[in-house]
Design a protein around this motif. Structure first.
Motif, PDB file in Angstrom:
ATOM      1  N   LEU A 138     -45.762 157.442  30.116  1.00 41.72           N
ATOM      2  CA  LEU A 138     -45.843 158.613  29.246  1.00 41.72           C
ATOM      3  C   LEU A 138     -45.041 158.402  27.963  1.00 41.72           C
ATOM      4  O   LEU A 138     -45.493 158.757  26.879  1.00 41.72           O
ATOM      5  N   ALA A 139     -43.867 157.807  28.078  1.00 41.62           N
ATOM      6  CA  ALA A 139     -43.016 157.615  26.905  1.00 41.62           C
ATOM      7  C   ALA A 139     -43.553 156.543  25.960  1.00 41.62           C
ATOM      8  O   ALA A 139     -43.231 156.561  24.777  1.00 41.62           O
TER       9      ALA A 139
ATOM     10  N   LEU B 160     -40.680 165.356  23.499  1.00 38.26           N
ATOM     11  CA  LEU B 160     -41.058 165.918  24.796  1.00 38.26           C
ATOM     12  C   LEU B 160     -41.392 164.819  25.801  1.00 38.26           C
ATOM     13  O   LEU B 160     -40.997 164.894  26.964  1.00 38.26           O
ATOM     14  N   SER B 161     -42.083 163.796  25.366  1.00 39.95           N
ATOM     15  CA  SER B 161     -42.414 162.706  26.286  1.00 39.95           C
ATOM     16  C   SER B 161     -41.148 161.961  26.708  1.00 39.95           C
ATOM     17  O   SER B 161     -41.021 161.542  27.865  1.00 39.95           O
ATOM     18  N   ASN B 162     -40.209 161.796  25.785  1.00 43.67           N
ATOM     19  CA  ASN B 162     -38.936 161.155  26.147  1.00 43.67           C
ATOM     20  C   ASN B 162     -38.134 162.024  27.103  1.00 43.67           C
ATOM     21  O   ASN B 162     -37.488 161.512  28.021  1.00 43.67           O
TER      22      ASN B 162
ATOM     23  N   LEU C  74     -42.531 161.029  20.728  1.00 43.69           N
ATOM     24  CA  LEU C  74     -42.381 162.479  20.784  1.00 43.69           C
ATOM     25  C   LEU C  74     -41.179 162.823  21.664  1.00 43.69           C
ATOM     26  O   LEU C  74     -40.962 162.225  22.713  1.00 43.69           O
TER      27      LEU C  74
ATOM     28  N   GLY D 275     -50.500 157.899  22.332  1.00 48.15           N
ATOM     29  CA  GLY D 275     -50.616 159.295  21.914  1.00 48.15           C
ATOM     30  C   GLY D 275     -49.319 160.078  22.014  1.00 48.15           C
ATOM     31  O   GLY D 275     -49.153 161.104  21.351  1.00 48.15           O
ATOM     32  N   THR D 276     -48.385 159.610  22.835  1.00 42.24           N
ATOM     33  CA  THR D 276     -47.153 160.371  23.043  1.00 42.24           C
ATOM     34  C   THR D 276     -45.885 159.596  22.692  1.00 42.24           C
ATOM     35  O   THR D 276     -44.794 160.142  22.808  1.00 42.24           O
TER      36      THR D 276
END
Length: 64
Positions: free
Chosen positions: A25-26, A36-38, A34, A30-31
């Motif tokens: 995710l991190a 929020l992803s971190n 960001l 696309g993320t």
């Protein structure tokens, strides 16, 4: 069922999966970058550590 959920091997498998998902995710295009992803990756790592620690603590307390 509870014995399986709090067992050390199961906790390790779940923890590895959480860390892997957080890393994906991190670093996903696309993320990546960001906040929020971190943050989600950090929370996943924290939960993995706490979950594995709880399983190890439970195992040690049963064997003593």
């Amino acid at each position: 069922m509870r014995n399986i959920v709090i067992s050390v091997p199961f906790a390790i498998i779940v923890s590895v999966a959480l860390v892997a998902l957080g890393a994906v995710l991190a670093t996903a295009p696309g993320t990546a970058g960001l906040w929020l992803s971190n943050a989600v990756a950090a929370v996943a790592l924290f939960v993995a550590i706490v979950y594995t620690g709880a399983a190890i603590r439970r195992r040690r307390s049963r064997h003593n």
